[in-house]
Design an enzyme around this catalytic site. Structure first.
Site, short mmCIF file in Angstrom:
data_model
loop_
_atom_site.label_atom_id
_atom_site.label_comp_id
_atom_site.label_asym_id
_atom_site.label_seq_id
_atom_site.Cartn_x
_atom_site.Cartn_y
_atom_site.Cartn_z
CE LYS A 118 117.62 50.19 -23.48
NZ LYS A 118 118.17 48.85 -23.27
CD GLU A 202 117.37 57.90 -26.65
OE1 GLU A 202 116.44 57.37 -27.30
OE2 GLU A 202 117.47 57.75 -25.41
NE ARG A 294 113.54 42.95 -15.20
CZ ARG A 294 113.75 44.01 -14.46
NH1 ARG A 294 113.03 44.19 -13.35
NH2 ARG A 294 114.64 44.92 -14.79
#
Length: 501
Positions: A118, A202, A294
């Site tokens: 990430k 965050e 994917r």
């Protein structure tokens, strides 16, 4: 360009069948791999060839990348389709497949590696001015630094593992005195689950929607988006109901988030199918969350509103073909909703409730699609995700899709295991879903075990009443039959049976 003639599907269940069906329509032969417990599974029978890959646990079967590659060499396989889950987002596996001279039907190992982390993903897209949630977009180990940032952006904040997903390694922190303990827990959980204890911090958006965008990109630099999907109805940070398009986006917002998703894909030179996920706040402002490299479980709703077979597009891109469509060629056709049918008990915090499918009768009719990998009499194994299949309903508009889904849920006859069908019916008919005001807190805010229990008790009463009426009717017919004809038509006693499902 390369012509793919044989594909090994490195997966099981409904996604293995889904891929094989599209491959068959393209004239491509298929090879199934299976674990011992999946020996009689439908995907094994459907494939042109099938190879047992190991014992039931996934670590001894579907995660054996070395063995899968060896099978490809022995069976003259051209390409591997990984489906989703298992090895589908394993960059090392994708690289080894390419090194073995086999085509990986998916993005490059480099793209998987970047977007699989990430923090690396955030850094990659930062040059494109992609909106991101405020926070620390680098590994954070210093509690003092974390406290300083948290005070600047305001509580609550979210501590998040850089690797992995599905809610693992995530901790919501409401106040400063909780921060250190929750950081330590998140790091420990991430190390245990992913072998990587890196976390970042965050701002926690308290009432978010989870909206994602499907993209397609070829190996010639062409990238398009296939509109968005609403995926906010979740339990334990995992999706249960998805729909396309979003009921709250207008054309302007739809175009903006689609263009942003394309930039994210271009940031890592992406090709293949992929999904860019966003967090959307109460003002409908969106922020980049991550990219899944994917095919998604919920790809079906995108197929229903666009008429595009995403698996076939994956295969053509892997062959080196350019996209045969432009963004201007695409439009939304109606509305589609997907319910994931899990062998779980909604009344017990959605815990797995596996067993044997004593009854398994699929719904039918206009606008109904069922993607599954099970049949009546089969056992739901304890070794894998407890998803039985996916129920998809589409219609000319959202109201018709909801009505068709409600009818299909009522028609879906499953016994022997508890499922999420009752929850799905409750959710799609809830006012918050109907008016689009729901967010990822839907289960916490609106659902309780009593919500589905009342419906099931009412249904049970109806079944009992119906069964009693059927028994009385059968008795009456039996008496009439006995008087008029003493000879049994089957050479024995005429059996009277009433069914209680």
């Amino acid at each position: 360009m390369t012509q793919i003639e044989k594909i090994l599907v490195a997966n099981r269940g409904e996604i293995a069948l889904r891929v094989m069906r599209s491959a068959k329509e393209m004239g491509i032969s298929t090879v199934a791999v299976y674990s011992e417990i999946d020996r009689n599974a439908p995907h094994v029978r459907f494939a042109d060839e099938a190879v047992c890959i190991g014992e039931s646990p996934s670590s001894e079967s579907y995660l054996r990348g070395d063995k899968i590659i060896e099978i490809c060499k022995n069976r003259n396989v051209d390409a591997i389709h990984p489906g989703y889950g298992f090895l589908s987002e394993n960059a090392d596996f994708a690289r080894k497949v390419e090194e073995a001279g086999v085509i990986f039907i998916g993005p490059s190992a480099r793209s998987i590696k970047i977007m699989g982390d990430k923090l690396a993903a955030k850094n990659a897209v930062s040059v494109f001015d992609i909106p991101m949630v405020p926070g620390i977009n680098k590994p954070v180990t210093d509690v003092a630094e974390a406290k300083k940032t948290a005070n600047e952006i305001g509580y609550p904040v979210l501590i998040k593992a850089s690797a992995g997903g599905g809610g693992t390694g995530m901790r919501v922190v409401e106040r400063e005195n909780e921060l250190q303990e929750q950081m330590e827990r998140a790091i420990s959980e991430a190390k245990s689950a992913f072998g990587n204890g890196v976390v970042f911090l965050e701002k926690f958006i308290t009432s978010p929607k989870h909206i994602e965008v499907q993209i397609l990109a070829d190996q010639h630099g062409n990238t398009i988006h296939l509109f968005e999907r609403e995926c906010s109805i979740q339990r334990r940070h995992q999706k249960v109901i998805e729909e396309a398009p979003s009921s709250v986006f207008d054309d302007k917002k739809r175009q903006l988030i689609g263009e942003t998703a394309i930039k994210v894909a271009q940031a890592c030179e992406y090709y293949g199918t992929g999904t860019v996920e966003f967090i959307v706040d109460e003002n409908l402002d969106f922020f980049f969350l991550e990219m899944n490299t994917r095919l998604q479980v919920e790809h079906c709703v995108t197929e229903e509103i666009t008429g595009i077979d995403l698996v076939k597009e994956q295969i053509k891109i892997a062959e080196g073909k350019a996209l045969d469509m432009k963004q201007s060629d695409l439009s939304i056709r109606g509305h589609a909703i997907e319910c994931r049918i899990y062998a779980e008990n909604p009344e017990d915090n959605f815990l797995p409730a596996i067993g044997t499918l004593n009854t398994y009768k699929r719904p039918q009719g206009p606008g109904i699609r069922v993607d599954d990998g099970f049949e009546e009499g089969m056992e739901i194994p304890i070794y894998y995700d407890p998803m039985i299949g996916k129920l998809i309903a589409s219609g000319k508009d959202r109201n018709e899709a909801i009505a068709r889904m409600t009818r299909a849920i009522d028609e879906f006859n499953i016994s022997g295991v508890q499922t999420t069908l009752s929850f799905c019916k409750f959710a799609i008919n809830h006012q918050a879903f109907i008016n689009g005001s729901f967010d990822t807190n839907f289960v916490k805010n609106f659902f309780s075990p009593e919500a589905t229990r009342v419906d099931s008790e009412s249904l049970d009463e109806e079944k009992v009443a119906t069964a009693i009426a059927l028994m009385l009717l059968t008795d009456t017919v039996s008496e009439q039959k006995t008087k008029s004809d003493s000879k049994d038509r089957n050479g024995g006693k005429w059996k009277q049976r009433a069914y209680l499902d």
